[in-house]
Design a protein around this motif. Structure first.
Motif, PDB file in Angstrom:
ATOM      1  N   CYS A 185       0.843  -1.214   0.000  1.00 15.27           N
ATOM      2  CA  CYS A 185       0.000   0.000   0.000  1.00 15.27           C
ATOM      3  C   CYS A 185       0.869   1.251   0.000  1.00 15.27           C
ATOM      4  O   CYS A 185       0.533   2.256  -0.634  1.00 15.27           O
ATOM      5  CB  CYS A 185      -0.950   0.008   1.196  1.00 15.27           C
ATOM      6  SG  CYS A 185      -2.304  -1.164   0.995  1.00 15.27           S
ATOM      7  N   LYS A 186       1.983   1.179   0.681  1.00 12.47           N
ATOM      8  CA  LYS A 186       2.917   2.314   0.720  1.00 12.47           C
ATOM      9  C   LYS A 186       3.451   2.592  -0.689  1.00 12.47           C
ATOM     10  O   LYS A 186       3.589   3.749  -1.086  1.00 12.47           O
ATOM     11  CB  LYS A 186       4.074   1.972   1.676  1.00 12.47           C
ATOM     12  CG  LYS A 186       4.897   3.155   2.110  1.00 12.47           C
ATOM     13  CD  LYS A 186       4.184   3.970   3.153  1.00 12.47           C
ATOM     14  CE  LYS A 186       4.838   5.329   3.345  1.00 12.47           C
ATOM     15  NZ  LYS A 186       3.942   6.250   4.078  1.00 12.47           N
ATOM     16  N   SER A 187       3.730   1.547  -1.429  1.00 14.72           N
ATOM     17  CA  SER A 187       4.266   1.737  -2.785  1.00 14.72           C
ATOM     18  C   SER A 187       3.177   2.282  -3.728  1.00 14.72           C
ATOM     19  O   SER A 187       3.468   3.060  -4.636  1.00 14.72           O
ATOM     20  CB  SER A 187       4.866   0.437  -3.330  1.00 14.72           C
ATOM     21  OG  SER A 187       3.875  -0.339  -3.956  1.00 14.72           O
ATOM     22  N   LEU A 232      -5.777   5.623   1.789  1.00 12.05           N
ATOM     23  CA  LEU A 232      -5.600   5.406   0.344  1.00 12.05           C
ATOM     24  C   LEU A 232      -6.934   5.007  -0.285  1.00 12.05           C
ATOM     25  O   LEU A 232      -7.357   5.581  -1.292  1.00 12.05           O
ATOM     26  CB  LEU A 232      -4.559   4.295   0.161  1.00 12.05           C
ATOM     27  CG  LEU A 232      -4.103   3.939  -1.244  1.00 12.05           C
ATOM     28  CD1 LEU A 232      -3.437   5.126  -1.922  1.00 12.05           C
ATOM     29  CD2 LEU A 232      -3.122   2.752  -1.195  1.00 12.05           C
ATOM     30  N   TRP A 233      -7.621   4.054   0.347  1.00 16.38           N
ATOM     31  CA  TRP A 233      -8.903   3.586  -0.216  1.00 16.38           C
ATOM     32  C   TRP A 233     -10.008   4.623  -0.025  1.00 16.38           C
ATOM     33  O   TRP A 233     -10.955   4.680  -0.829  1.00 16.38           O
ATOM     34  CB  TRP A 233      -9.291   2.227   0.375  1.00 16.38           C
ATOM     35  CG  TRP A 233      -8.189   1.207   0.263  1.00 16.38           C
ATOM     36  CD1 TRP A 233      -7.726   0.391   1.247  1.00 16.38           C
ATOM     37  CD2 TRP A 233      -7.381   0.909  -0.895  1.00 16.38           C
ATOM     38  NE1 TRP A 233      -6.686  -0.382   0.787  1.00 16.38           N
ATOM     39  CE2 TRP A 233      -6.448  -0.082  -0.523  1.00 16.38           C
ATOM     40  CE3 TRP A 233      -7.327   1.399  -2.201  1.00 16.38           C
ATOM     41  CZ2 TRP A 233      -5.490  -0.606  -1.409  1.00 16.38           C
ATOM     42  CZ3 TRP A 233      -6.377   0.892  -3.091  1.00 16.38           C
ATOM     43  CH2 TRP A 233      -5.483  -0.090  -2.691  1.00 16.38           C
ATOM     44  N   ALA A 234      -9.850   5.461   0.998  1.00 17.70           N
ATOM     45  CA  ALA A 234     -10.829   6.551   1.175  1.00 17.70           C
ATOM     46  C   ALA A 234     -10.700   7.545   0.018  1.00 17.70           C
ATOM     47  O   ALA A 234     -11.693   8.108  -0.447  1.00 17.70           O
ATOM     48  CB  ALA A 234     -10.605   7.251   2.514  1.00 17.70           C
ATOM     49  N   ILE A 235      -9.478   7.749  -0.471  1.00 16.14           N
ATOM     50  CA  ILE A 235      -9.267   8.626  -1.633  1.00 16.14           C
ATOM     51  C   ILE A 235      -9.920   7.999  -2.866  1.00 16.14           C
ATOM     52  O   ILE A 235     -10.574   8.684  -3.654  1.00 16.14           O
ATOM     53  CB  ILE A 235      -7.750   8.869  -1.868  1.00 16.14           C
ATOM     54  CG1 ILE A 235      -7.222   9.824  -0.794  1.00 16.14           C
ATOM     55  CG2 ILE A 235      -7.488   9.432  -3.271  1.00 16.14           C
ATOM     56  CD1 ILE A 235      -5.729  10.094  -0.874  1.00 16.14           C
ATOM     57  N   LYS A 247      -4.752  17.759  -1.743  1.00 15.01           N
ATOM     58  CA  LYS A 247      -4.819  17.971  -0.296  1.00 15.01           C
ATOM     59  C   LYS A 247      -4.931  16.614   0.418  1.00 15.01           C
ATOM     60  O   LYS A 247      -4.214  16.347   1.381  1.00 15.01           O
ATOM     61  CB  LYS A 247      -6.055  18.834   0.007  1.00 15.01           C
ATOM     62  CG  LYS A 247      -6.027  19.575   1.310  1.00 15.01           C
ATOM     63  CD  LYS A 247      -7.178  20.565   1.383  1.00 15.01           C
ATOM     64  CE  LYS A 247      -7.861  20.589   2.726  1.00 15.01           C
ATOM     65  NZ  LYS A 247      -8.639  19.374   3.062  1.00 15.01           N
ATOM     66  N   ARG A 248      -5.818  15.770  -0.096  1.00  7.65           N
ATOM     67  CA  ARG A 248      -6.019  14.462   0.547  1.00  7.65           C
ATOM     68  C   ARG A 248      -4.779  13.586   0.454  1.00  7.65           C
ATOM     69  O   ARG A 248      -4.476  12.824   1.365  1.00  7.65           O
ATOM     70  CB  ARG A 248      -7.215  13.744  -0.080  1.00  7.65           C
ATOM     71  CG  ARG A 248      -8.550  14.409   0.278  1.00  7.65           C
ATOM     72  CD  ARG A 248      -9.727  13.637  -0.273  1.00  7.65           C
ATOM     73  NE  ARG A 248     -10.978  14.329  -0.018  1.00  7.65           N
ATOM     74  CZ  ARG A 248     -12.087  13.757   0.441  1.00  7.65           C
ATOM     75  NH1 ARG A 248     -12.113  12.467   0.688  1.00  7.65           N
ATOM     76  NH2 ARG A 248     -13.185  14.457   0.637  1.00  7.65           N
ATOM     77  N   VAL A 249      -4.070  13.686  -0.677  1.00  8.71           N
ATOM     78  CA  VAL A 249      -2.857  12.886  -0.845  1.00  8.71           C
ATOM     79  C   VAL A 249      -1.765  13.386   0.097  1.00  8.71           C
ATOM     80  O   VAL A 249      -1.014  12.596   0.660  1.00  8.71           O
ATOM     81  CB  VAL A 249      -2.405  12.890  -2.333  1.00  8.71           C
ATOM     82  CG1 VAL A 249      -0.987  12.375  -2.472  1.00  8.71           C
ATOM     83  CG2 VAL A 249      -3.351  12.037  -3.169  1.00  8.71           C
ATOM     84  N   THR A 250      -1.714  14.692   0.287  1.00  3.18           N
ATOM     85  CA  THR A 250      -0.722  15.259   1.219  1.00  3.18           C
ATOM     86  C   THR A 250      -0.982  14.754   2.641  1.00  3.18           C
ATOM     87  O   THR A 250      -0.058  14.443   3.377  1.00  3.18           O
ATOM     88  CB  THR A 250      -0.787  16.806   1.199  1.00  3.18           C
ATOM     89  OG1 THR A 250      -0.569  17.236  -0.148  1.00  3.18           O
ATOM     90  CG2 THR A 250       0.255  17.435   2.097  1.00  3.18           C
ATOM     91  N   TYR A 308      -6.634   3.954 -12.254  1.00  2.00           N
ATOM     92  CA  TYR A 308      -5.469   3.264 -11.667  1.00  2.00           C
ATOM     93  C   TYR A 308      -5.809   2.713 -10.277  1.00  2.00           C
ATOM     94  O   TYR A 308      -5.549   1.542  -9.980  1.00  2.00           O
ATOM     95  CB  TYR A 308      -4.276   4.229 -11.589  1.00  2.00           C
ATOM     96  CG  TYR A 308      -3.183   3.774 -10.660  1.00  2.00           C
ATOM     97  CD1 TYR A 308      -2.379   2.677 -10.982  1.00  2.00           C
ATOM     98  CD2 TYR A 308      -2.962   4.405  -9.429  1.00  2.00           C
ATOM     99  CE1 TYR A 308      -1.386   2.235 -10.114  1.00  2.00           C
ATOM    100  CE2 TYR A 308      -1.980   3.976  -8.562  1.00  2.00           C
ATOM    101  CZ  TYR A 308      -1.195   2.888  -8.907  1.00  2.00           C
ATOM    102  OH  TYR A 308      -0.224   2.449  -8.033  1.00  2.00           O
ATOM    103  N   LEU A 309      -6.429   3.551  -9.439  1.00  6.29           N
ATOM    104  CA  LEU A 309      -6.777   3.118  -8.075  1.00  6.29           C
ATOM    105  C   LEU A 309      -7.828   2.010  -8.082  1.00  6.29           C
ATOM    106  O   LEU A 309      -7.775   1.084  -7.272  1.00  6.29           O
ATOM    107  CB  LEU A 309      -7.264   4.308  -7.241  1.00  6.29           C
ATOM    108  CG  LEU A 309      -6.187   5.304  -6.789  1.00  6.29           C
ATOM    109  CD1 LEU A 309      -6.820   6.476  -6.041  1.00  6.29           C
ATOM    110  CD2 LEU A 309      -5.142   4.626  -5.905  1.00  6.29           C
ATOM    111  N   THR A 310      -8.784   2.100  -9.010  1.00  4.43           N
ATOM    112  CA  THR A 310      -9.828   1.070  -9.106  1.00  4.43           C
ATOM    113  C   THR A 310      -9.189  -0.282  -9.427  1.00  4.43           C
ATOM    114  O   THR A 310      -9.483  -1.295  -8.792  1.00  4.43           O
ATOM    115  CB  THR A 310     -10.843   1.427 -10.216  1.00  4.43           C
ATOM    116  OG1 THR A 310     -11.440   2.693  -9.899  1.00  4.43           O
ATOM    117  CG2 THR A 310     -11.944   0.377 -10.332  1.00  4.43           C
ATOM    118  N   GLU A 311      -8.309  -0.262 -10.396  1.00  6.17           N
ATOM    119  CA  GLU A 311      -7.642  -1.486 -10.856  1.00  6.17           C
ATOM    120  C   GLU A 311      -6.739  -2.079  -9.764  1.00  6.17           C
ATOM    121  O   GLU A 311      -6.822  -3.270  -9.457  1.00  6.17           O
ATOM    122  CB  GLU A 311      -6.822  -1.144 -12.112  1.00  6.17           C
ATOM    123  CG  GLU A 311      -6.063  -2.300 -12.733  1.00  6.17           C
ATOM    124  CD  GLU A 311      -6.964  -3.435 -13.182  1.00  6.17           C
ATOM    125  OE1 GLU A 311      -8.136  -3.154 -13.503  1.00  6.17           O
ATOM    126  OE2 GLU A 311      -6.504  -4.580 -13.189  1.00  6.17           O
TER     127      GLU A 311
END
Lengths: 110, 110
Positions: free
Chosen positions: A26-28, B46-49, B35-38, A52-55
Motif C-alpha cells: 500500500c505504501k508503494s 488510500l482507499w478513502a481517496i 490535499k487528501r494525498v498530502t 489506476y486506483l480502481t484497478e
C-alpha cells in the motif's frame, strides 16, 4: 506441524508477515499515487488516476486473502514479488517455509 | 429564438461555457485530491481517496449532460454552484438567459 495446520504462534507470525506485506505494498501504491498527482495536468489525467486506483484496489483485494488454506500460496507470491523476505516467515514450521520458498523459486524461473 | 432551439452561435457559447465549468470543477477536484494525498497516512486513507474519486466521478458524469433539451437546467445549476457566471452565457438569447437565471435564483433561495 504440516502445511495444513497452523499453531497459535505460527498464526501470529503469519498475521504479522501478511500485514507487513500489505502495508508495504500500500505504501508503494501511495508513492505511485503521489507521483501521478504531481504529474496531473487535466481532467483526463484525474480520471486516469481513478482508473489506476480502481484497478490496483481490485488486485490488492484479490491478492490479500487471509485464509490458512491458501496462505502458503499467498506468501509464496509475496516472497516472489519482494513484499516479504524469507526472514519474515521465521517461526513457521520448516516444511511450510520449504514449501513456500520452493513455489516462490519456481515462479521466479518462469 | 426560444429556449428549445439553439442557433449555431448559441451552441458555440454553450459549448464553451459548459467546457469552462467542467474544467473549473475538475480543477477543484484536483486540488481536493492533492490535499487528501498530502494528508494521506495509511492504507485506509488510500482507499478513502479512491472512494472519494469514485463518488465525485459519478456525480460529475451525471451532472455534465450535454443535451440541448436539458442544458438550461445544467447551466442554472452551474450558475448556482458558481462554476459559471452570467457573463459566460452572453451570446445566448435573452429568454434563455432569463430562464436560466430565474431557476438559478430560485434554487439559491431554498
Amino acid at each position: 506441524m504440516g502445511t495444513s495446520e497452523w499453531s497459535k504462534s505460527e498464526k501470529e507470525v503469519a498475521r504479522q508477515a501478511f500485514t507487513m506485506a500489505y502495508d508495504r505494498e500500500c505504501k508503494s501504491i501511495e508513492e505511485e499515487l503521489r507521483k501521478r498527482v504531481t504529474d496531473l495536468q487535466n481532467p483526463e489525467g484525474l480520471w486516469a488516476i481513478h482508473d489506476y486506483l480502481t484497478e490496483i484496489r481490485r488486485e490488492i483485494d484479490k491478492k490479500y486473502d487471509y485464509r490458512y488454506s491458501v496462505l502458503p500460496f499467498i506468501f509464496a507470491r509475496l516472497l516472489h514479488e519482494g513484499w516479504i523476505k524469507r526472514e519474515d516467515l521465521m517461526g513457521l514450521s520448516e516444511d511450510k517455509i520449504e514449501a513456500i520458498t520452493s513455489i516462490s523459486t519456481l515462479s521466479a524461473e518462469e
